[in-house]
Design a protein around this motif. Structure first.
Motif, PDB file in Angstrom:
ATOM      1  N   UNK A  96      10.043   1.696   7.211  1.00 34.18           N
ATOM      2  CA  UNK A  96      10.912   1.485   6.031  1.00 34.18           C
ATOM      3  C   UNK A  96      10.142   1.355   4.706  1.00 34.18           C
ATOM      4  N   UNK A  97       8.900   0.887   4.740  1.00 34.56           N
ATOM      5  CA  UNK A  97       8.162   0.750   3.476  1.00 34.56           C
ATOM      6  C   UNK A  97       7.809   2.107   2.876  1.00 34.56           C
ATOM      7  N   UNK A 135       0.826  -1.208   0.000  1.00 29.01           N
ATOM      8  CA  UNK A 135       0.000   0.000   0.000  1.00 29.01           C
ATOM      9  C   UNK A 135       0.861   1.259   0.000  1.00 29.01           C
ATOM     10  N   UNK A 136       1.893   1.267   0.852  1.00 28.26           N
ATOM     11  CA  UNK A 136       2.763   2.444   0.927  1.00 28.26           C
ATOM     12  C   UNK A 136       3.555   2.629  -0.377  1.00 28.26           C
ATOM     13  N   UNK A 137       4.056   1.531  -0.928  1.00 27.79           N
ATOM     14  CA  UNK A 137       4.803   1.630  -2.197  1.00 27.79           C
ATOM     15  C   UNK A 137       3.901   2.091  -3.339  1.00 27.79           C
ATOM     16  N   UNK A 138       2.664   1.554  -3.364  1.00 25.29           N
ATOM     17  CA  UNK A 138       1.737   1.924  -4.437  1.00 25.29           C
ATOM     18  C   UNK A 138       1.370   3.412  -4.336  1.00 25.29           C
ATOM     19  N   UNK A 139       1.110   3.870  -3.120  1.00 25.06           N
ATOM     20  CA  UNK A 139       0.740   5.283  -2.942  1.00 25.06           C
ATOM     21  C   UNK A 139       1.897   6.191  -3.376  1.00 25.06           C
ATOM     22  N   UNK A 140       3.099   5.882  -2.898  1.00 25.24           N
ATOM     23  CA  UNK A 140       4.229   6.791  -3.109  1.00 25.24           C
ATOM     24  C   UNK A 140       4.787   6.699  -4.535  1.00 25.24           C
ATOM     25  N   UNK A 141       5.097   5.480  -4.958  1.00 27.24           N
ATOM     26  CA  UNK A 141       5.663   5.349  -6.309  1.00 27.24           C
ATOM     27  C   UNK A 141       4.599   5.647  -7.360  1.00 27.24           C
TER      28      UNK A 141
END
Ligand SMILES: Cc1ncc(COP(=O)(O)O)c(C=O)c1O
Length: 381
Positions: free
Chosen positions: A99-100, A72-78
């Motif tokens: 860290x994510x 979720x964090x990677x999808x939101x940010x990237x």
């Protein structure tokens, strides 16, 4: 056994396991299939989406199923970075993120030439809203701030940050709500949040499931391209059984949430009082403005890994820092950001509770901890 490591993960509720088994056995169809088995699975998926949306106070078409907090964090940010990089390449976050978030930001800094401003925190682990305002630039596309810190439990001023960011309609606001879910109320609409991350295994669901809330109208690029599931934001056959189990876990967690969190807070207060009276202990969790389930303290000069093992021999499970850092023997990055004191950051212990813990467990833990710390100090003398 006394399990005080609920920020690392929680024990699934029996009802959650029951749902997972039933759905896996009876409704194993692929929700994208045209036949009736597929339709049944698809129906379960939409029911779960509706349940989750109702519990979160958002619309069904704003709930997207993921594999957990990290995704979720990677999808939101990237996803935001890739989609909006033509408009700007500046992101604001904090020095105390999981860290994510931190590693996703570092990756886009290195590979997509983004600039990242990390807001510092005070001794309670909180950012300054004035610094947030000062950090905003015409090329800022995203602000990512966690709700509850996973190491100390500090709550960030999300509503106030949302009010500030509502004056910058082009800046997306992402909140990592993984540790706040079911513990500290958060009104997604009122806080003007555009993207919000949840993880099932932190609320007594199963590992490998999560939710990314994406406000209607917000554009991000998918990380996974493929069969266009989850309205193209997240391709891949859905883990229907895990998703049904997650909706059930969320529902149980959020039922009587205030009563449960009050009791958790009472247990934590007892542990806080018991630990504070011991020799050379420094509390890292602030007494005000922290989530009820986390208590972090340092015992400078003591190897806290030894304490974790000694407690484990008595079947008490706690951690030094967060689960992802503890195996790397890393010191607590949050405590370091708060106090700039490496001795303090190297000697942290984190107790994290859930509604399954009791006051008797707290009493048992306090006497075990006192015993172990006294013995260790004697050995060191
Ligand atoms: C604040 C926070 N964000 C994100 C995550 C990652 O979640 P997951 O384990 O579901 O990938 C964690 C897990 O510890 C967390 O504490």
């Amino acid at each position: 056994m006394i399990y005080f490591d609920n920020s690392a993960t929680t024990q699934p509720y029996p009802e959650v396991l029951d749902s997972f088994m039933k759905v896996s056995q009876r409704y194993f169809g692929n929700p994208s299939s045209l036949h009736s088995l597929g339709a049944e699975a698809e129906k379960l998926l939409s029911q779960s989406r509706k349940q989750a949306a109702d519990l979160l106070g958002v619309r069904e078409n704003e709930v997207f199923f993921t594999s957990g907090g990290t995704e979720g964090n990677n999808l939101a940010i990237k996803g935001a970075a890739v989609k909006h990089s033509k408009r700007g390449r500046h992101i604001i976050s904090t020095a105390v993120e999981h860290p994510s978030v931190k590693e996703a930001l570092e990756q886009i800094r290195e590979e997509l030439d983004f600039e990242i401003t990390y807001l510092g925190v005070d001794e309670e682990g909180r950012i300054s809203l004035e610094e947030l305002v000062q950090a905003l630039r015409p090329d800022t596309i995203l602000v990512s701030i966690m709700h509850v810190n996973n190491e100390t439990g500090t709550i960030q001023p999300i509503e106030e940050a949302g009010a500030i960011l509502s004056k910058y309609p082009k800046v997306l606001f992402h909140v990592d709500h993984v540790q706040g879910a079911g513990k500290v109320r958060l009104d997604i609409q009122r806080c003007k949040i555009d993207l919000l991350t949840l993880s099932s295994h932190k609320v007594h669901g199963l590992k490998g499931n999560g939710i990314l809330y994406i406000r209607n109208g917000v554009q991000i690029s998918p990380l996974f391209a493929g069969g266009s599931q989850e309205s193209r934001f997240r391709s891949g056959t859905e883990n229907v059984a895990g998703i049904v189990a997650m909706a059930r876990a969320l529902r149980i967690t959020m039922t009587d949430m205030d009563i449960k969190t009050e009791e958790i807070d009472r247990i934590r207060k007892r542990i806080r009082d018991g630990i504070s009276s011991m020799d050379s202990v420094s509390m890292n969790t602030p007494s005000d403005g922290s989530a009820p389930h986390i208590l972090n303290f340092s015992v400078p000069g003591i190897n806290t890994e030894v304490v974790v093992r000694a407690l484990q021999e008595r079947e008490i499970f706690v951690s030094t820092t967060s689960a992802c850092s503890s195996k790397k023997k890393a010191s607590s990055s949050t405590v370091l950001a708060m106090f700039k004191d490496s001795r303090r950051a190297d000697s942290t212990l984190r107790i994290s509770l859930s509604s399954q813990n009791t006051m008797e467990e707290a009493e048992h833990f306090i006497s075990a901890a006192e015993d172990i710390l006294t013995n260790l100090r004697e050995v060191m003398r």
